[in-house]
Every structure is written in structure tokens, then in C-alpha cells.
Motif scaffolding. Structure first.
Motif, PDB file in Angstrom:
ATOM      1  N   GLY A 351      47.208  34.015  38.313  1.00 51.14           N
ATOM      2  CA  GLY A 351      48.351  33.502  39.066  1.00 51.14           C
ATOM      3  C   GLY A 351      47.953  33.249  40.502  1.00 51.14           C
ATOM      4  O   GLY A 351      47.098  32.412  40.800  1.00 51.14           O
ATOM      5  N   ALA A 352      48.546  34.014  41.431  1.00 50.25           N
ATOM      6  CA  ALA A 352      48.206  33.866  42.845  1.00 50.25           C
ATOM      7  C   ALA A 352      46.839  34.484  43.128  1.00 50.25           C
ATOM      8  O   ALA A 352      46.428  35.455  42.491  1.00 50.25           O
ATOM      9  N   THR A 353      46.126  33.925  44.094  1.00 48.07           N
ATOM     10  CA  THR A 353      44.864  34.526  44.516  1.00 48.07           C
ATOM     11  C   THR A 353      45.128  35.839  45.238  1.00 48.07           C
ATOM     12  O   THR A 353      46.212  36.065  45.774  1.00 48.07           O
ATOM     13  N   GLY A 354      44.137  36.719  45.266  1.00 47.23           N
ATOM     14  CA  GLY A 354      44.311  37.987  45.965  1.00 47.23           C
ATOM     15  C   GLY A 354      43.350  39.026  45.458  1.00 47.23           C
ATOM     16  O   GLY A 354      42.458  38.753  44.651  1.00 47.23           O
ATOM     17  N   GLU A 355      43.526  40.245  45.933  1.00 50.07           N
ATOM     18  CA  GLU A 355      42.712  41.370  45.484  1.00 50.07           C
ATOM     19  C   GLU A 355      43.512  42.638  45.620  1.00 50.07           C
ATOM     20  O   GLU A 355      44.542  42.686  46.307  1.00 50.07           O
ATOM     21  N   GLU A 356      43.043  43.690  44.934  1.00 46.74           N
ATOM     22  CA  GLU A 356      43.722  44.976  44.970  1.00 46.74           C
ATOM     23  C   GLU A 356      42.698  46.092  44.885  1.00 46.74           C
ATOM     24  O   GLU A 356      41.737  46.018  44.103  1.00 46.74           O
ATOM     25  N   GLU A 357      42.899  47.097  45.714  1.00 52.40           N
ATOM     26  CA  GLU A 357      42.028  48.264  45.674  1.00 52.40           C
ATOM     27  C   GLU A 357      42.230  49.006  44.364  1.00 52.40           C
ATOM     28  O   GLU A 357      43.369  49.244  43.932  1.00 52.40           O
TER      29      GLU A 357
END
Length: 485
Positions: A351-357
Motif C-alpha cells: 500500500g503506502a510506502t514506509g517502514e516500521e521498527e
């Protein structure tokens, strides 16, 4: 060319998938070449077909029941939900694209030609094609763009047996209501009715059957009792998963947080069937129990979204506390990705670009990629000293940052790692508990005593035989075959 018969339902989860599987085995036992087919399926439980693409897990099971290799043509359109309104579209085994619900309705007809292509391929190699519908033909709000029920049956002139689940209640109204909502040309395609999951003395339902047949004019194909054996078959939908329960004395307790987009949860079926093991799925709003021996983070269709959900539930704190107090954790596929330092999606794969710890329990990082790895694997677990079989279905490259040791190896390549102390493990391999040798070695490491004797595939195959025998007894298979065309 093969004869065909389609099973449609008065609603979702009325037992169509299991009945098709049982009929595949029953008609195979009668000497017919049988092929299962589902024009469109919506499920995050997927399997690897012989061509290397994806199909729904239910069609994989039905192919197994028919004793033929699973093919992408048995489920040409597979929708894998990624959000409440959007899904990845898999067409004839390969990723076709992503669509929101309203835009998918617009492209359904473009996919229908490929559905017919797959259907004709199966008909050319079979004596009988058993077609499974999706949802209900009475969903008139979806009829204009339907390719899964009457939208398939009408243009192909495929006869239909309608399935109603009496265990859900209201089955007479469900069948008669379906009749009332269908136009005459669709009513005419329905040749008869199967009542599923009856409990008690079937003679008590004679009046109900009389009402159904008199109002609709449809034939009574039989009443299937509530069969406990089907619990040993892989489930298609997560609605079957149970909540928390009290610990049973002497059992190894495995805790599984129930993620919103949980995928391939049948990885846990061999453990659920294992004597001396208790597997509990924890629903949102409930903390993970402190007395678990092993926490399993299952696969997911949306790793970053479900990782954020896990944190919002406070389950990340429960998992870390579990590890601090000596507990073990296993992550499978998306769950493996969550155990690392970070999950990044620079290309908007989910979906949307991003990152998560991540949870930081394994020293790995994952970057989600557009290309999907779909393959069967033969692998080895060095720390356990045993081989295993399974399959991969995932997007993403997971990179080791230096510490830890291999957990699963295939051809010298790492398909999973474990922490230095060996208590946190992750792998991309689905189906790893299928073989008894791996399952016993793994569970022994987690503290379970006793010997595991049976590969899970043997248990499933025996269940399919038991199911076929029950359908031979309670359904009029001669009438069902005569109704096919």
C-alpha cells in the motif's frame, strides 16, 4: 469433455469447500478423473501449485482429495485481502495487481476470459469438474459483475447443487429466500439441495425438506450430518480459530496472536492435532497469557500494518517479557519479518510506502520487494539435525546483520535464523511442521516429551477418505452425477 457440477451456498462458510473436497475423493474412488475448480476465491491462505504459482489453500486440498497435482487453473482468480477494502489480485497463479473493492468490480469482466480459459483446460483432462462457488448467488447487489456464482454458471450452463448449513439456523428460509431472489433462468440451473451439518435424528427435518422441495421444485440430494472429522482438514477462513482457554495439565502450550490479516494459519494444524500440545489463538483485546511455552507469530498479508496492530494491542511487550523470562518465540514468514530490527516498504508493496521498527528479537532487516517468491522447498534445520519440507510465498528480502545462527537452510541459502541463545527463531518456510521428524525435534526442544509418529499428510488423507465414505452414505451421489452436465 468432462461433465461439470457446481456447488453454491446459501451464504459463506456453509461447508462448500469441504463438500467439494469430499466429493472429489468420493468420485475419484468411483474411478473418475476429477478436477476441482473455483473461479474466484478470497483468502490469505494460499498454496503453491505445480506451475509454481499460487492458488487458494482450499483448492490445493481439493486437488489432493482428487489425487492430482494442484494447478493454478483450479483457482484462476485469487484475491488476497490487504486491508478492509483492498486486495492483491493473483491471476492464474501470478500477481496481476492490486485493487480496491469498487475498482475491482470494474475489472472483473476482464478477468472472466482467463477464468473460462482455465475452466476449459480442466475440462479437457477430466471426467468430472466440481466447481465451488463463493459466498451466495442471492447477493443481488453483486450480481452485475459476478463471476463466482451464477455469473459463472449461467454463461457456461453449469448445473448447480445448493448447499445450506442447518447448524447456523434458518436453513429453510435461507434456501427458499435464495429461490425467491433468483430470476427464472438461474433457478432452473439449480438441480437440488444439500443440507449440511445436521445434528441429531434426521427424521426431525422431514417436514423442512418437504417445504423446501415443494416451494422450490428442487431435488433433495441428501442431508450431511455434523462430521467431527473435518476439523482435521485445513480451514480456509480465520473464523474457525479459537480464543484463549485454560491451560491443560501436562500440555505444551503454544500461543498465537490473531493478527487482522493472518495468512496460512494452517501451518499450525499439525501442532493442533499433536497429543500433548495445546494451541490457542488470542483475539484482539486480550493480553498474551504468561504461562505459554512458545509464542508463534504467524504469516500475514500485510506485515507493516499487522506489526503496528500488534504494538497497539501491547502484544510486543508481552512477547518481549515472555523472552526475558525464558520463553521461546517462532516467527513464520511475516512473523519472521516482524521479529527483526526493521521492516521497510520503499516501493509501496503493501500500500503506502514506509517502514516500521520491528521487535528487535532477531538481528535481521527486511525490505519488501515487488517480486514474490513462490516455490516448494526441501530444507534442513542444522540445530535440530533433521530435514523438512514446505513452501515459500512471500515478498521481501530479509538480511542478516551478523549475529545469530542459521535456523533453516535450503541449498546452502538461509531461509531463517535464530538468536544466539536459540530461543527466538524465524523462517520463511510454511508447512514446516508437516513432517513428524521435524515436529518432534522442534517440540522436544520446546519441552514436550513423547514421540511423534505420523506425518500430518497421512492424517489429512485419512480424513479425506472418512469424509468421502460419509458422503457416499448420506448423499445421493448417483443423483448428483446425473445432475452434472
Amino acid at each position: 469433455m468432462a461433465r461439470s457440477l457446481m456447488l453454491q451456498g446459501t451464504g459463506s462458510d456453509v461447508g462448500k469447500s469441504v463438500l467439494v473436497a469430499g466429493l472429489c475423493r468420493a468420485f475419484h474412488n468411483r474411478g473418475l478423473k476429477v478436477r476441482p475448480f473455483k473461479p474466484q476465491n478470497m483468502s490469505n491462505n494460499a498454496a503453491v501449485a505445480k506451475e509454481g504459482g499460487e492458488i487458494g489453500r482450499a483448492q490445493w486440498l481439493q486437488a489432493r482429495a482428487a489425487r492430482v497435482p494442484p494447478s493454478v487453473h483450479m483457482n484462476p482468480v485469487l484475491l488476497k485481502p490487504e486491508s478492509d477494502t483492498g486486495a492483491q489480485i493473483v491471476l492464474q497463479g501470478q500477481v496481476y495487481g492490486r485493487a480496491e473493492a469498487h475498482t475491482y468490480q470494474e475489472c472483473k469482466q476482464d478477468l472472466f476470459a482467463r477464468v473460462i480459459e482455465s475452466y476449459e483446460r480442466l475440462k479437457a483432462e477430466a471426467d468430472l469438474v466440481l466447481v465451488e462457488g463463493a459466498g451466495s448467488p442471492a447477493e443481488v447487489n453483486l450480481r452485475a459483475t459476478d463471476i463466482a456464482n451464477m455469473g459463472f454458471a449461467l454463461p457456461t450452463q453449469t448445473p448447480v447443487a445448493l448447499v445450506g448449513d442447518i447448524n447456523r439456523g434458518g436453513v429453510i428460509a435461507a434456501v427458499v429466500g435464495t429461490y425467491a431472489l433468483l430470476p427464472p433462468e438461474e433457478r432452473a440451473l439449480i438441480k437440488g439441495v444439500i443440507i449440511n451439518q445436521f445434528r441429531g435424528d434426521v427424521r426431525l427435518f422431514d417436514g423442512g425438506l418437504k417445504t423446501i422441495t415443494e416451494v422450490t421444485g428442487w431435488q433433495d440430494f441428501g442431508v450431511v450430518p455434523f462430521l467431527r472429522c473435518v476439523r482435521d482438514l485445513p480451514a480456509e477462513d480465520a473464523v474457525v480459530l479459537e480464543g484463549a482457554s485454560e491451560k491443560r495439565k501436562g500440555h505444551l502450550r503454544i500461543v498465537v496472536p490473531m493478527l487482522p490479516r493472518i495468512a496460512n494459519f494452517d501451518d499450525l494444524d499439525p501442532l493442533r492435532a499433536e497429543p500433548g500440545v495445546e494451541v490457542i489463538f488470542i483475539r484482539p483485546g486480550t493480553p498474551l497469557p504468561r504461562d505459554g511455552d512458545l509464542i508463534v507469530l504467524p504469516g500475514t498479508k500485510a506485515t507493516i500494518a499487522d506489526l503496528r496492530f500488534l504494538k497497539a494491542e501491547g502484544w510486543d511487550l508481552d512477547i518481549k517479557a515472555h523472552v526475558r523470562t525464558g520463553g521461546r518465540v517462532l516467527g513464520i514468514c511475516g512473523g519472521y519479518q516482524m521479529l527483526g530490527i526493521r521492516v521497510s516498504d520503499p516501493n509501496g508493496v503493501e500500500g503506502a510506502t514506509g517502514e516500521e521498527e520491528g521487535l528487535g528479537l532477531l538481528n535481521v532487516e527486511t525490505i519488501l520487494q515487488k517480486n514474490k517468491e513462490v516455490r516448494e522447498v526441501m530444507a534442513h534445520a542444522p540445530v535440530l539435525g533433521v530435514d523438512l519440507v514446505g513452501y515459500e510465498i512471500h515478498t521481501g528480502d530479509t538480511i542478516s546483520m551478523g549475529s545469530g545462527s542459521p535456523f533453516i537452510l535450503s541449498g546452502g541459502a538461509s531461509l531463517g535464523v535464530m538468536s544466539k541463545d536459540g530461543r527466538v527463531m524465524g523462517t520463511y518456510v510454511h508447512g514446516l511442521f508437516e513432517k513428524a521428524a521435524f515436529r518432534q525435534a522442534f517440540l522436544s526442544r520446546c519441552g514436550k516429551a513423547g514421540e511423534t509418529l505420523q506425518d500430518h499428510s497421512q492424517r489429512v488423507d485419512q480424513t479425506l477418505d472418512d469424509l468421502a465414505e460419509a458422503l457416499e452414505k448420506h448423499l445421493d451421489l448417483d443423483a448428483l452425477y446425473a445432475a452434472s452436465r
